[in-house]
Design an enzyme around this catalytic site. Sequence first.
Site, PDB file in Angstrom:
ATOM      1  N   GLU A   1       0.856  -1.187   0.000  1.00 25.52           N
ATOM      2  CA  GLU A   1       0.000   0.000   0.000  1.00 25.52           C
ATOM      3  C   GLU A   1       0.892   1.237   0.000  1.00 25.52           C
ATOM      4  O   GLU A   1       1.715   1.427   0.907  1.00 25.52           O
ATOM      5  CB  GLU A   1      -0.916  -0.007   1.229  1.00 25.52           C
ATOM      6  CG  GLU A   1      -2.019   1.015   1.172  1.00 25.52           C
ATOM      7  CD  GLU A   1      -3.067   0.759   0.091  1.00 25.52           C
ATOM      8  OE1 GLU A   1      -3.799   1.708  -0.258  1.00 25.52           O
ATOM      9  OE2 GLU A   1      -3.177  -0.384  -0.431  1.00 25.52           O
TER      10      GLU A   1
ATOM     11  N   GLU B   1      -0.638   9.720  -5.505  1.00 29.44           N
ATOM     12  CA  GLU B   1       0.487   8.785  -5.529  1.00 29.44           C
ATOM     13  C   GLU B   1       0.774   8.317  -6.955  1.00 29.44           C
ATOM     14  O   GLU B   1       1.936   8.149  -7.346  1.00 29.44           O
ATOM     15  CB  GLU B   1       0.181   7.600  -4.606  1.00 29.44           C
ATOM     16  CG  GLU B   1       0.120   8.020  -3.136  1.00 29.44           C
ATOM     17  CD  GLU B   1      -1.008   7.397  -2.331  1.00 29.44           C
ATOM     18  OE1 GLU B   1      -1.382   7.992  -1.301  1.00 29.44           O
ATOM     19  OE2 GLU B   1      -1.530   6.332  -2.733  1.00 29.44           O
TER      20      GLU B   1
ATOM     21  N   ASP C   1      -7.194   2.708   2.763  1.00 32.10           N
ATOM     22  CA  ASP C   1      -6.838   1.428   3.388  1.00 32.10           C
ATOM     23  C   ASP C   1      -8.037   0.483   3.410  1.00 32.10           C
ATOM     24  O   ASP C   1      -7.907  -0.709   3.150  1.00 32.10           O
ATOM     25  CB  ASP C   1      -6.335   1.671   4.820  1.00 32.10           C
ATOM     26  CG  ASP C   1      -5.116   2.590   4.840  1.00 32.10           C
ATOM     27  OD1 ASP C   1      -4.175   2.342   4.086  1.00 32.10           O
ATOM     28  OD2 ASP C   1      -5.124   3.578   5.599  1.00 32.10           O
TER      29      ASP C   1
END
Length: 373
Positions: free
Chosen positions: A175, A205, A358
């Site tokens: 992750e 990201e 998450d």
Amino acid sequence: MERGAAAERFFSDAESFHDVARTASEYPGAQLYVGGNAALIGQKLATNPDLKVLLCGPVGPKLHELLDDNVVVPPESMQERDEFHLILEYQAGEEWGQVKAPSANRFIFSHDLSNGALNMLEVFVSSLDEFQPDLVVLSGLHMMEGQSKEMRQRRLMEAVASISDIPTDIPIHLELASMTDQDFMSNIIHQVFPLVNSIGLNEQELLFLTQSASGPHASLASWSGVPDVGVVSDILFWILKEHGKTAERASDLTRIHFHTLAYHILVTVDGYWGNQVAAVAAGARAAGTQACATETIDTSKVFLKAPLEFVTSQIEAPSKISLNPDEPVARWEREGISFHFTPVLVCKDPVRTVGLGDAISAEGLLYSEVHPQ
């Protein structure tokens, strides 16, 4: 905040950070939650009564108290003091000085030295033999940005050696999280990506990743509104084509779970994964329910922000896709790589946004099927 983008930064001044943390914790309305990507993913997986989760990270007394009963913490992972991450959450339309947030999101900052030094790496590897996991989830590499360049590189090499020792029949998911150092990101791409089977990341990201490795659309400075599906698709395709598993390349990377506020895309190399429709849909459902803090999707509390029509590439001859409400997961192929796209029912007034990525990744993994090779 001006772009409504999630971000996370290391706070280098220990004394000032602890002053801020103490003041925040003494505030009458202060709330404590489980924090850290690994703990949040573990906590989400542990809501399934049939799963046992081993959490190897620095765990203080308060965090230990908040963890689900199905989360097992090795004694070596326990420490006397909790590490704190401070979360500044804001709603769409909130103002701070001259800045007005276009969408709800958060800014995270911490002075977390234990996670930054990957202190529990060796404990993690030594615990695997006894625990015998069916899946390994790694996170926290971004926390190393608070370390010196030399320390960071040394610990990354040690992490690479440890990951290499994990039996190849155990799938590994990495992750990612918010980063600022392009050289360090490039090192992760070249040294860690080939050792993992799957990665999870958001639009910030993804853009930083392509900028760090001179990939497609690297000249794009930032996203404007909802990220263009064709641009996102080009970058995801490039990651698996350039850094994923091929007949010629010794890489294990075959899966990427991408999430942004309006939509998610699950990208897989053909032959390695199954049940993608359910997996990507489950991640989208988790985003809607967790943000609104409801058990199921409450249609009065959500709205659709995804494009109803989009092209699948901005580089190659694309196909045009129109969303079908009866079959909301759209699918397309590109040179042996499958894309599964789902719109997200976005929460109008999110209770909190931290940990959403998450939860999305955890839920997607739970529904994913690994094909034995």
